[in-house]
Design a protein around this motif. Structure first.
Motif, mmCIF file in Angstrom:
data_model
loop_
_atom_site.group_PDB
_atom_site.id
_atom_site.type_symbol
_atom_site.label_atom_id
_atom_site.label_comp_id
_atom_site.label_asym_id
_atom_site.label_seq_id
_atom_site.Cartn_x
_atom_site.Cartn_y
_atom_site.Cartn_z
ATOM 1 N N GLU A 46 0.844 -1.189 0.000
ATOM 2 C CA GLU A 46 0.000 0.000 0.000
ATOM 3 C C GLU A 46 0.882 1.242 0.000
ATOM 4 O OE1 GLU A 46 -2.818 -0.015 3.161
ATOM 5 O OE2 GLU A 46 -3.835 -1.835 2.472
ATOM 6 N N ASN A 47 0.465 2.239 -0.761
ATOM 7 C CA ASN A 47 1.234 3.472 -0.907
ATOM 8 C C ASN A 47 0.280 4.651 -0.788
ATOM 9 O OD1 ASN A 47 2.802 5.641 -1.711
ATOM 10 N ND2 ASN A 47 3.714 4.584 -3.458
ATOM 11 N N ASP A 48 0.490 5.486 0.227
ATOM 12 C CA ASP A 48 -0.366 6.660 0.397
ATOM 13 C C ASP A 48 0.292 7.928 -0.134
ATOM 14 O OD1 ASP A 48 1.576 7.203 2.249
ATOM 15 O OD2 ASP A 48 0.230 7.339 3.979
ATOM 16 N N GLY A 49 1.378 7.759 -0.894
ATOM 17 C CA GLY A 49 2.092 8.895 -1.441
ATOM 18 C C GLY A 49 3.254 9.346 -0.589
ATOM 19 N N ALA A 50 3.269 8.929 0.664
ATOM 20 C CA ALA A 50 4.352 9.310 1.567
ATOM 21 C C ALA A 50 5.036 8.103 2.186
ATOM 22 C CB ALA A 50 3.821 10.218 2.680
ATOM 23 N N ARG A 51 4.361 6.968 2.182
ATOM 24 C CA ARG A 51 4.884 5.804 2.888
ATOM 25 C C ARG A 51 4.436 4.527 2.206
ATOM 26 N NH1 ARG A 51 3.034 3.955 8.951
ATOM 27 N NH2 ARG A 51 4.624 2.363 9.323
ATOM 28 N N LEU A 52 5.340 3.546 2.165
ATOM 29 C CA LEU A 52 5.010 2.219 1.670
ATOM 30 C C LEU A 52 4.764 1.292 2.856
ATOM 31 C CD1 LEU A 52 7.796 1.785 -1.056
ATOM 32 C CD2 LEU A 52 5.411 2.408 -1.447
ATOM 33 N N MET A 53 3.792 0.395 2.702
ATOM 34 C CA MET A 53 3.527 -0.591 3.742
ATOM 35 C C MET A 53 3.178 -1.920 3.085
ATOM 36 S SD MET A 53 3.435 -1.437 6.892
ATOM 37 C CE MET A 53 3.613 0.191 7.640
ATOM 38 N N VAL A 54 3.943 -2.957 3.431
ATOM 39 C CA VAL A 54 3.677 -4.300 2.922
ATOM 40 C C VAL A 54 2.591 -4.918 3.787
ATOM 41 C CG1 VAL A 54 4.653 -6.564 2.417
ATOM 42 C CG2 VAL A 54 6.065 -4.505 2.152
ATOM 43 N N THR A 55 1.461 -5.227 3.166
ATOM 44 C CA THR A 55 0.310 -5.707 3.928
ATOM 45 C C THR A 55 0.008 -7.179 3.704
ATOM 46 O OG1 THR A 55 -1.186 -4.985 2.164
ATOM 47 C CG2 THR A 55 -0.736 -3.417 3.945
ATOM 48 N N SER A 56 0.662 -7.808 2.717
ATOM 49 C CA SER A 56 0.380 -9.216 2.460
ATOM 50 C C SER A 56 1.534 -9.853 1.708
ATOM 51 C CB SER A 56 -0.913 -9.357 1.641
ATOM 52 O OG SER A 56 -1.136 -10.703 1.262
ATOM 53 N N LEU A 57 1.903 -11.077 2.107
ATOM 54 C CA LEU A 57 2.851 -11.913 1.373
ATOM 55 C C LEU A 57 2.194 -13.274 1.220
ATOM 56 C CD1 LEU A 57 4.794 -10.357 3.869
ATOM 57 C CD2 LEU A 57 6.403 -10.864 2.038
ATOM 58 N N GLN A 58 2.026 -13.719 -0.034
ATOM 59 C CA GLN A 58 1.266 -14.932 -0.291
ATOM 60 C C GLN A 58 1.993 -15.834 -1.281
ATOM 61 O OE1 GLN A 58 -3.103 -14.322 -0.874
ATOM 62 N NE2 GLN A 58 -2.569 -12.147 -0.931
ATOM 63 N N SER A 59 1.659 -17.113 -1.219
ATOM 64 C CA SER A 59 2.220 -18.101 -2.130
ATOM 65 C C SER A 59 1.103 -18.976 -2.668
ATOM 66 C CB SER A 59 3.257 -18.966 -1.407
ATOM 67 O OG SER A 59 3.660 -20.054 -2.214
ATOM 68 N N SER A 60 1.241 -19.387 -3.923
ATOM 69 C CA SER A 60 0.194 -20.214 -4.529
ATOM 70 C C SER A 60 0.098 -21.586 -3.884
ATOM 71 C CB SER A 60 0.445 -20.365 -6.033
ATOM 72 O OG SER A 60 1.704 -20.973 -6.281
ATOM 73 N N ASP A 61 1.137 -22.022 -3.164
ATOM 74 C CA ASP A 61 1.046 -23.320 -2.497
ATOM 75 C C ASP A 61 0.507 -23.197 -1.076
ATOM 76 O OD1 ASP A 61 3.234 -22.124 -1.384
ATOM 77 O OD2 ASP A 61 4.642 -23.749 -1.798
ATOM 78 N N THR A 62 0.175 -21.980 -0.651
ATOM 79 C CA THR A 62 -0.444 -21.787 0.665
ATOM 80 C C THR A 62 -1.694 -20.921 0.560
ATOM 81 O OG1 THR A 62 1.014 -19.897 1.122
ATOM 82 C CG2 THR A 62 1.716 -22.064 1.934
ATOM 83 N N GLY A 63 -2.376 -21.012 -0.594
ATOM 84 C CA GLY A 63 -3.684 -20.384 -0.682
ATOM 85 C C GLY A 63 -3.812 -19.179 -1.580
ATOM 86 N N LEU A 64 -2.734 -18.751 -2.255
ATOM 87 C CA LEU A 64 -2.844 -17.606 -3.153
ATOM 88 C C LEU A 64 -3.671 -17.981 -4.380
ATOM 89 C CD1 LEU A 64 -2.028 -14.780 -4.248
ATOM 90 C CD2 LEU A 64 0.020 -15.871 -5.198
ATOM 91 N N THR A 65 -4.777 -17.280 -4.586
ATOM 92 C CA THR A 65 -5.622 -17.450 -5.770
ATOM 93 C C THR A 65 -6.151 -16.078 -6.170
ATOM 94 O OG1 THR A 65 -7.707 -17.737 -4.564
ATOM 95 C CG2 THR A 65 -6.372 -19.722 -4.934
ATOM 96 N N ARG A 66 -6.866 -16.030 -7.291
ATOM 97 C CA ARG A 66 -7.466 -14.761 -7.695
ATOM 98 C C ARG A 66 -8.459 -14.265 -6.647
ATOM 99 N NH1 ARG A 66 -9.429 -13.839 -12.262
ATOM 100 N NH2 ARG A 66 -8.248 -15.339 -13.489
ATOM 101 N N ASP A 67 -9.049 -15.184 -5.874
ATOM 102 C CA ASP A 67 -10.036 -14.785 -4.873
ATOM 103 C C ASP A 67 -9.398 -14.159 -3.640
ATOM 104 O OD1 ASP A 67 -12.114 -15.752 -6.466
ATOM 105 O OD2 ASP A 67 -11.929 -17.778 -5.637
ATOM 106 N N THR A 68 -8.095 -14.382 -3.433
ATOM 107 C CA THR A 68 -7.437 -13.813 -2.252
ATOM 108 C C THR A 68 -6.840 -12.442 -2.535
ATOM 109 O OG1 THR A 68 -5.297 -14.861 -2.745
ATOM 110 C CG2 THR A 68 -6.872 -16.113 -1.406
ATOM 111 N N LEU A 69 -6.894 -11.982 -3.790
ATOM 112 C CA LEU A 69 -6.362 -10.668 -4.132
ATOM 113 C C LEU A 69 -7.439 -9.605 -3.966
ATOM 114 C CD1 LEU A 69 -4.277 -11.323 -7.381
ATOM 115 C CD2 LEU A 69 -3.546 -11.436 -5.004
ATOM 116 N N ASP A 70 -7.064 -8.502 -3.347
ATOM 117 C CA ASP A 70 -7.960 -7.360 -3.258
ATOM 118 C C ASP A 70 -7.796 -6.511 -4.517
ATOM 119 O OD1 ASP A 70 -8.867 -8.133 -0.731
ATOM 120 O OD2 ASP A 70 -7.159 -7.162 0.246
ATOM 121 N N SER A 71 -8.328 -5.313 -4.475
ATOM 122 C CA SER A 71 -8.172 -4.412 -5.612
ATOM 123 C C SER A 71 -6.714 -3.978 -5.725
ATOM 124 C CB SER A 71 -9.070 -3.190 -5.437
ATOM 125 O OG SER A 71 -8.709 -2.487 -4.254
ATOM 126 N N GLY A 72 -6.350 -3.460 -6.870
ATOM 127 C CA GLY A 72 -4.983 -2.991 -7.060
ATOM 128 C C GLY A 72 -4.372 -3.530 -8.335
#
Length: 287
Positions: free
Chosen positions: A23-49
């Motif tokens: 996430e980037n608010d123009g002043a700061r970066l923040m990592v909010t999620s780290l995912q892998s396809s072998d632990t549940g990463l799918t198109r359904d687990t992605l938010d907007s962006g």
């Protein structure tokens, strides 16, 4: 983070896809999620962006190109023209990109990249089916350097070598005074696991490849020794590989030192603390 926009970075290691959300608010970066396809990463687990993916150097032609500052042409157009003269196929068979490196002797030096269009389109289709339609892509070595320079404490010394090791290839980026200066890759035959002979083979090949890249930097006026080799990727923590690299590479070998302040505490749940395997996706998510 209020009023922040989200960007995903994704890369494929074998059959696995690793993805991060920043996430980037123009002043700061923040990592909010780290995912892998072998632990549940799918198109359904992605938010907007937006989604950006990494491209292996095998799918591109990469050259260093110098252009004069006094040219009347737009720099990007001139770099593209110079690059197109080096290609065997028509320019419309490629996607073009370039990255400024330095400015020697009244010139500008660029890392010019011509991506094979048909092969990139196939990657776009794969990510569209597995996750979502991508907004763009970037050479994996460029993303590796961006991830390191953005999210990690840079190791002491003027020259660092970044090596991201997966089951099929090793991605290389050379950093001088906090700027990307050169890239490379090697095949990494670890799809069936790491063995002592395979680790020693990669160590020897990396030594030769680094010799070539360092000789290239020497010709560009960079003569300092390698201060540190930074390992990332899924195999960064492999003991056999670490021992082989220590035998073939004289510089100190370590893993990235991440700034904890960039990561939400819950972002790394389920990855066993192995942030180094996400360094390329992190660089992609910077945008």
């Amino acid at each position: 983070m209020k009023n922040a926009w989200e960007t995903y970075g994704a890369t494929r290691y074998g059959d696995r896809i690793l993805a991060v959300r920043v996430e980037n608010d123009g002043a700061r970066l923040m990592v909010t999620s780290l995912q892998s396809s072998d632990t549940g990463l799918t198109r359904d687990t992605l938010d907007s962006g937006r989604l950006f993916f990494a491209v292996d150097e095998r799918l591109a032609v990469v050259k260093k190109i110098r252009v004069r500052k006094t040219s009347l042409l737009e720099t990007a157009d001139l770099v593209r023209f110079e690059m197109s003269q080096m290609l065997l196929d028509r320019p419309d068979a490629f996607y073009f990109d370039s990255l400024p490196l330095d400015e020697p002797d009244g010139c500008r030096r660029f890392l010019a990249i011509a991506y094979h269009r048909r092969r990139i389109d196939a990657c776009i289709e794969e990510y569209t089916q597995r996750l979502r339609k991508p907004s763009g892509f970037k050479l994996d070595a460029v993303a590796l350097a961006t991830g390191y320079l953005t999210f990690c404490r840079v190791a002491p010394g003027d020259l660092q070598v970044l090596i991201d090791i997966g089951p099929e290839n090793a991605t290389i980026a050379l950093i001088h005074n906090r700027r990307l200066r050169s890239v490379g890759r090697l095949d990494a035959p670890f799809s069936s696991g790491v063995t002592i002979p395979l680790a020693n083979r990669l160590g020897a090949e990396l030594k030769m490849k680094l010799g070539y890249l360092l000789a290239e930097l020497f010709d560009e006026g960079i003569t300092v020794p390698v201060a540190r080799v930074i390992l990332s990727g899924p195999y960064a923590g492999d003991d056999l590989l670490a021992a082989a690299l220590a035998e073939h590479i004289t510089a100190e070998v370590s893993r990235p030192d991440f700034h904890a302040g960039y990561f939400q505490p819950e972002a790394a749940e389920g990855i066993d603390g192995r942030l180094e395997q996400f360094l390329i996706p992190l660089g992609l998510a910077v945008g």
